[in-house]
Scaffold this active site. Structure first.
Site, PDB file in Angstrom:
ATOM      1  CG  ASP A  82      42.880 -21.131   7.641  1.00 51.44           C
ATOM      2  OD1 ASP A  82      42.722 -22.204   7.040  1.00 51.44           O
ATOM      3  OD2 ASP A  82      42.409 -20.889   8.773  1.00 51.44           O
ATOM      4  N   GLY A 179      35.953 -23.545  15.674  1.00 51.89           N
ATOM      5  CA  GLY A 179      35.583 -22.675  16.784  1.00 51.89           C
ATOM      6  C   GLY A 179      35.703 -23.320  18.151  1.00 51.89           C
TER       7      GLY A 179
HETATM    8  P1  13P Z   1      39.830 -24.660  15.352  1.00 52.22           P
HETATM    9  O1  13P Z   1      38.745 -23.644  15.466  1.00 52.22           O
HETATM   10  O2  13P Z   1      39.359 -26.010  15.814  1.00 52.22           O
HETATM   11  O3  13P Z   1      41.082 -24.275  16.003  1.00 52.22           O
HETATM   12  O4  13P Z   1      40.136 -24.844  13.775  1.00 52.22           O
HETATM   13  C1  13P Z   1      41.006 -23.958  13.119  1.00 52.22           C
HETATM   14  C2  13P Z   1      40.966 -24.118  11.652  1.00 52.22           C
HETATM   15  O5  13P Z   1      40.449 -25.067  11.099  1.00 52.22           O
HETATM   16  C3  13P Z   1      41.606 -23.077  10.856  1.00 52.22           C
HETATM   17  O6  13P Z   1      41.436 -23.259   9.499  1.00 52.22           O
HETATM   18  O1  G3H Z   2      38.905 -21.538  10.357  1.00 52.35           O
HETATM   19  C1  G3H Z   2      38.972 -20.349  10.677  1.00 52.35           C
HETATM   20  C2  G3H Z   2      40.065 -19.856  11.539  1.00 52.35           C
HETATM   21  O2  G3H Z   2      39.898 -20.262  12.858  1.00 52.35           O
HETATM   22  C3  G3H Z   2      40.251 -18.379  11.371  1.00 52.35           C
HETATM   23  O3  G3H Z   2      39.383 -17.648  12.145  1.00 52.35           O
HETATM   24  O4  G3H Z   2      38.552 -15.898  10.584  1.00 52.35           O
HETATM   25  O5  G3H Z   2      38.382 -15.565  13.034  1.00 52.35           O
HETATM   26  O6  G3H Z   2      40.597 -15.470  11.885  1.00 52.35           O
HETATM   27  P1  G3H Z   2      39.218 -16.046  11.891  1.00 52.35           P
HETATM   28 ZN    ZN Z   3      39.535 -24.141   8.985  1.00 50.26          ZN
END
Ligand code: 13P
Ligand code: G3H
Ligand code: ZN
Length: 303
Positions: A82, A179
């Site tokens: 991600d 978030g």
């Molecule tokens: P949320 O913060 O809405 O759960 O989004 C997660 C996300 O887009 C991870 O890439």
């Molecule tokens: O979009 C981001 C995800 O919610 C990942 O969050 O970098 O705190 O693991 P993180």
């Molecule tokens: Zn994201």
């Protein structure tokens, strides 16, 4: 480890007019909760790992945990990076067996985004993995960028981007935010008009929605009831998010709602069981509580 590619799962979603849920995972409890719930429901899922997750748990642990979790199940599971922010991190994940990566060049000028994304696509061809690109910026905190406001995806450039980069899927910005502190006013909506225009330009490219947590009010209330301090905020409801599926959204990212659910149960558990000190008691309770969120997301988007 027999993992599905995200391309296979997106093809399943396109054929059935559904979206695959992509859950962020950081530890054993979350991986078990996601994989076991999806397996019980017979639905495919994507496990996604951020740079923050790698820093927390380390790559070898995360890969081995996913390997263990997928060794006994019947559903297809893909492993995705991600918000990869460099070619190097994408390469490292692809070399470690991830079947998909996101290269997030959305903060770069258009041409630079294309050059970086294309480089990752070329490398991913070696392993047959899928690549998600992004155009537009969504509000909220991502691991490397904080955006106060959304910069909606410009539908007039999506076709050129997809053609020149060769990405499998495209993350877009139409009003969701990352978030747990998304919107101060209730019932936020999405720019479905922009989405419809994007789909018209690239009808064969699966679209990805980031920031798709709804900020579950009951979990925020529980956290605050048992000593937490979470600011009141609103996310886009699951019923509004589901309206994006007929318009080509095939992957929906969820992280914050799982974090909130896990925290809510931990706080409640400690309050109600002040004598507990065995991590299996409270982590087990939190793992069980998280399955309700996962089930709700799968019911809303994948069924
Ligand atoms: P949320 O913060 O809405 O759960 O989004 C997660 C996300 O887009 C991870 O890439
Ligand atoms: O979009 C981001 C995800 O919610 C990942 O969050 O970098 O705190 O693991 P993180
Ligand atoms: Zn994201």
């Amino acid at each position: 480890m027999k993992l599905a590619t995200v391309s296979e799962l997106l093809a399943w979603a396109t054929k059935n007019n559904r979206a695959v849920c992509a859950f962020n995972v950081n530890n054993m409890e979350l991986i078990q909760a996601v994989v076991n719930t999806a397996d019980k429901m017979g639905l495919p899922i994507i496990l996604q790992i951020s740079k923050g997750a790698r820093n927390y748990a380390s790559m070898p642990y995360l890969v081995k945990l996913v390997e263990a979790a997928t060794s006994t199940i019947k559903i297809p599971v893909a492993l995705h990076l991600d918000h990869g922010d460099s070619f190097e991190i994408c390469k490292e994940c692809l070399d470690a067996g991830f079947t998909s990566v996101m290269i997030d060049g959305s903060h770069l000028p258009f041409e630079e985004n294309i050059v970086l994304t294309k480089r990752v696509v070329e490398y991913a061809k070696k392993t047959g993995a899928s690549v998600e690109g992004e155009l537009g910026q969504i509000a909220g905190i991502e691991e490397h960028v904080q955006n106060e406001y959304s910069l909606y995806t410009d539908p007039s450039v999506v076709a050129e981007y997809v053609k020149r980069t060769g990405v499998t899927s495209l993350a877009i910005s139409i009003g969701t935010a990352h978030g747990a502190f998304k919107y101060k006013a209730p019932n936020p909506t999405l720019r479905l008009d922009i989405l419809a225009e994007i789909q018209k330009q690239i009808p064969n490219t699966p679209l990805v929605l980031h920031g798709a947590s709804s900020v579950t009010p009951s979990d925020v209330e529980t956290i605050n009831k048992f000593g937490g301090k979470i600011e009141k905020a609103y996310g886009v409801s699951e019923s509004v998010l589901a309206q994006t599926i007929p318009l080509g959204v095939r992957k929906i990212n969820i992280d914050s709602d799982i974090r909130l659910a896990f925290t809510a149960k931990l706080r409640e558990h400690f309050h109600k069981n002040p004598e507990h000190f065995d991590p299996r008691q409270y982590l087990g309770a939190a793992r069980e509580h998280v399955t309700h969120v996962i089930r709700r997301k799968l019911e809303s988007f994948s069924k």
